[in-house]
Design an enzyme around this catalytic site. Structure first.
Site, PDB file in Angstrom:
ATOM      1  N   ASP A 148      47.132 -82.728  29.996  1.00 35.14           N
ATOM      2  CA  ASP A 148      47.172 -81.310  29.956  1.00 35.14           C
ATOM      3  C   ASP A 148      46.374 -80.624  31.317  1.00 35.14           C
ATOM      4  OD1 ASP A 148      48.192 -81.258  27.721  1.00 35.14           O
ATOM      5  OD2 ASP A 148      46.845 -80.455  26.798  1.00 35.14           O
ATOM      6  N   LYS A 188      58.939 -97.855  20.250  1.00 31.84           N
ATOM      7  CA  LYS A 188      59.186 -97.530  21.682  1.00 31.84           C
ATOM      8  C   LYS A 188      57.248 -97.150  22.429  1.00 31.84           C
ATOM      9  CE  LYS A 188      63.040 -97.682  22.931  1.00 31.84           C
ATOM     10  NZ  LYS A 188      64.186 -99.331  23.798  1.00 31.84           N
ATOM     11  N   PRO A 191      56.189 -94.755  25.792  1.00 30.25           N
ATOM     12  CA  PRO A 191      54.712 -92.465  26.100  1.00 30.25           C
ATOM     13  C   PRO A 191      53.143 -93.496  26.283  1.00 30.25           C
ATOM     14  CG  PRO A 191      56.187 -92.830  24.350  1.00 30.25           C
ATOM     15  CD  PRO A 191      56.710 -93.904  25.000  1.00 30.25           C
ATOM     16  N   GLN A 193      52.414 -95.992  27.371  1.00 25.57           N
ATOM     17  CA  GLN A 193      51.817 -96.462  28.368  1.00 25.57           C
ATOM     18  C   GLN A 193      51.592 -96.036  29.419  1.00 25.57           C
ATOM     19  OE1 GLN A 193      54.876 -99.541  30.343  1.00 25.57           O
ATOM     20  NE2 GLN A 193      55.559-100.316  28.226  1.00 25.57           N
ATOM     21  N   GLY A 355      41.458 -63.674   4.235  1.00 24.92           N
ATOM     22  CA  GLY A 355      42.745 -63.492   5.161  1.00 24.92           C
ATOM     23  C   GLY A 355      41.934 -62.189   6.244  1.00 24.92           C
ATOM     24  N   CYS A 382      36.300 -64.946  -1.361  1.00 21.52           N
ATOM     25  CA  CYS A 382      36.482 -63.941   0.452  1.00 21.52           C
ATOM     26  C   CYS A 382      37.583 -62.710   0.070  1.00 21.52           C
ATOM     27  CB  CYS A 382      36.639 -64.879   1.861  1.00 21.52           C
ATOM     28  SG  CYS A 382      35.590 -63.756   3.321  1.00 21.52           S
ATOM     29  N   HIS A 508      32.699 -68.535   0.977  1.00 16.13           N
ATOM     30  CA  HIS A 508      33.905 -69.534   1.016  1.00 16.13           C
ATOM     31  C   HIS A 508      33.740 -70.824   0.802  1.00 16.13           C
ATOM     32  CE1 HIS A 508      37.360 -67.417   3.850  1.00 16.13           C
ATOM     33  NE2 HIS A 508      35.727 -66.543   3.964  1.00 16.13           N
ATOM     34  N   GLU A 510      35.185 -73.487  -0.399  1.00 12.04           N
ATOM     35  CA  GLU A 510      35.473 -74.732   0.522  1.00 12.04           C
ATOM     36  C   GLU A 510      35.423 -75.668   1.465  1.00 12.04           C
ATOM     37  OE1 GLU A 510      36.097 -71.442   1.245  1.00 12.04           O
ATOM     38  OE2 GLU A 510      37.323 -70.935   2.872  1.00 12.04           O
TER      39      GLU A 510
HETATM   40  N1  GLN Z   1      38.849 -58.893   5.591  1.00 11.46           N
HETATM   41  C1  GLN Z   1      37.716 -59.140   4.987  1.00 11.46           C
HETATM   42  C2  GLN Z   1      36.981 -59.217   4.980  1.00 11.46           C
HETATM   43  O1  GLN Z   1      36.448 -59.028   6.300  1.00 11.46           O
HETATM   44  C3  GLN Z   1      38.157 -60.677   4.147  1.00 11.46           C
HETATM   45  C4  GLN Z   1      37.436 -61.835   5.151  1.00 11.46           C
HETATM   46  C5  GLN Z   1      37.817 -63.266   4.646  1.00 11.46           C
HETATM   47  O2  GLN Z   1      38.929 -63.464   3.904  1.00 11.46           O
HETATM   48  N2  GLN Z   1      37.354 -64.176   5.463  1.00 11.46           N
HETATM   49  O3  GLN Z   1      35.155 -58.595   4.710  1.00 11.46           O
END
Ligand code: GLN
Length: 534
Positions: A148, A188, A191, A193, A355, A382, A508, A510
């Site tokens: 790249d 193969k 690629p 090489q 989101g 969130c 979050h 997670e």
């Molecule tokens: N959109 C929402 C905010 O900005 C939730 C953000 C999110 O879920 N990370 O508060």
């Protein structure tokens, strides 16, 4: 002085360089060494925070508030490295810093060029992490694929760095694809090489070649790759497709990668093994006693990488309950089009992740309603907390068309809205509430029971907040505000006690879950889903 391992990739993208680097990190930690990992991303965005998840996948958030590449999530899940904003270096960041220095006159009249100014800046950023984090080994993963145009300055920088560091202080690992051609019944090596030839052309000689492959390479194939790629046959490592990514450190060990690295870098191991990892993670993932089906209702469902940490944390929560996770990924727009029953009937738990933007919002709100009314464990994260609060305001408190001002600026009931300080902000990059914030838990709540302490710290990435002027109205109808950010009196966790398990958080969780240490909220959520099932 730290030693360095540079990880490059060839042939195709999505080879799992991040997981390879993380697995090498895990292997070294198991041998008693300390590690950190850096991701170099060749794109011009300063960070992935402004990119659509469909472009880039999940944006991972560090404690110090960096919006970072999702590989940093693998680094933290596999190893004890505490990554910071410095662990993700992008072309955008490098140029931004070089251009600022140029404007200040720091280059004293010189022509500012890719070599040496950009490459020096890259080397400086890599060495800074080594200096600050004081570890035995720094793993540096170069994003993109050899060949790249945009990754060339990074490759040139690591070429120079290796020369400066000298033998014993740096090693190159090249990850490639060795395809199996079904019709020919053959594996193969060509690629690989070509990809190694492309590396050599720019002065980088790999010490170890990690071969991603469907079928294990035979001794002969390894010898062929060794011959054409100028490495020893034992430096050609099998990375055969596995059932779970957490198996990879163990499979690298079987291939002798730890011994190889010890020899190359003159590393002194202090005993140690992967047996804890094998017992606590692998065994539990591979032969669990129970199974549970969890629905994730999101808007970026089509892309596996968009909710990477959520899916991983669910796997951890499940393994913490000796359970196999069956994921049902549901696009919230499908719920809007075809109704909810079809998708959520029979699932044992519903998770609504984060989101941005209007698309698919009503489907998520419907999922929160369905889970609340049908006593299905609900975990909102969130945006998933915001949708739960909006749903409750609309359907329990009777606030018709209640909404977040993110989706309806003129709503009569702005249950979720911007703080004054956010209203002034124009720029989109790095301007949300980001990184670790303290949260105080109320005793006697589900959240307190889950965490078993009063003070916790969790990572954030959002702009909108629970609107405090609606606190009373919602509490009156039974919503419990179980976690608060004390400094600004912001709602961080909500829950319902008239429900088997309904918990939603503004942060979050997670991002802090690890296979060896499942996040308590995920573990408790899966446990609740299992008991509903009975
Ligand atoms: N959109 C929402 C905010 O900005 C939730 C953000 C999110 O879920 N990370 O508060």
């Amino acid at each position: 002085m730290s030693k360095y391992i540079f990880v490059t990739g060839g042939v195709v993208s999505s080879l799992g360089k991040g997981i390879t680097a993380s697995s090498v990190g895990k292997l070294l930690e198991a041998k008693g060494l300390t590690v950190t990992l850096i991701k170099c991303d060749p794109y011009i965005n300063v960070d992935p925070g402004t990119m659509n998840p469909y472009q880039h996948g999940e944006v991972y958030v560090t404690d110090d508030g960096a919006e970072a590449d999702l590989d940093l999530g693998h680094y933290e899940r596999f190893t004890n490295a505490k990554v910071t904003k410095d662990n993700n270096i992008t072309t955008g960041k490098i140029y931004y810093s070089v251009i600022c220095k140029e404007r200040k006159g720091d280059y004293l009249g010189k022509t500012v060029q890719i070599i040496p100014h950009i490459t020096n800046e890259i080397k400086h950023c890599i060495k800074k992490v080594a200096l600050d984090q004081k570890v035995d080994v720094v793993l540096v993963e170069i994003g993109g694929t050899v060949g790249d145009i945009e990754s060339l300055p990074f490759l040139e920088a690591i070429r120079q760095l290796r020369l400066e560091l000298g033998r014993d202080y740096a090693a190159n690992i090249h990850v490639t694809l060795v395809p199996y051609i079904k019709s020919a019944g053959e594996i193969k090596t060509k690629p690989t090489q070509h990809s190694v030839a492309a590396l050599r052309q720019i002065g980088i000689i790999p010490d170890i070649i990690v071969c991603r492959t469907e079928k294990a390479l035979t001794k002969e194939t390894k010898e062929k790759i060794a011959l054409f790629c100028n490495v020893e046959a034992e430096s050609v490592i099998n990375a055969v497709d596995v059932k779970t990514i957490y198996e990879i450190p163990v499979s690298f060990k079987k291939e002798g990668l730890d011994l190889l690295l010890a020899r190359l870098l003159n590393l002194k191991y202090q005993g140690g093994s992967l047996s804890d990892w094998e017992q606590n993670v692998l065994k539990r993932i591979k032969s669990p006693s129970h199974t549970v089906e969890i629905a994730v209702v999101g808007k970026y469902i089509a892309l596996q990488d968009a909710y990477k940490s959520i899916y991983e944390a669910l796997v951890h929560g499940a393994l913490g309950n000796d359970t196999r996770l069956v994921l049902k990924k549901i696009d919230s727009e499908d719920i809007e089009k075809h109704g909810i029953e079809k998708y959520l009937k029979g699932v044992k738990g519903v998770l609504v992740p984060g989101g941005f933007g209007n698309r698919g919002i009503e489907g998520k709100i419907a999922a929160a309603k369905f889970a609340r009314e049908n006593n299905i464990p609900y975990f909102g994260i969130c945006l998933g907390m915001q949708t739960a609060v909006i749903e409750f305001a609309r359907n329990v408190c009777g606030f018709k068309n209640a909404n977040s001002t993110e989706f309806d600026k003129d709503t009569k009931y702005p249950i979720v809205s911007l703080l004054e300080e956010q209203k002034k902000i124009q720029d989109k990059g790095a301007t949300m509430r980001l990184g670790a914030y303290e949260c105080r838990l109320k005793k006697g709540t589900r959240a307190y029971e889950v965490y078993r302490k009063e003070k916790i710290s969790e990572r954030h990435r959002h702009r909108y907040e629970f609107n405090n002027s609606f606190r009373e109205a919602l509490q009156k109808k039974g919503m419990i505000l179980s976690g608060i950010y004390p400094k600004k009196d912001l709602v961080e966790i909500i829950e319902l006690n008239s429900h088997p398990w309904f918990v939603a958080c503004q942060f979050h969780p997670e991002f802090q879950s690890k296979p060896e240490k499942p996040h308590p909220l995920f573990k408790s959520f899966i446990k609740a889903a299992l008991s509903v099932q009975k």
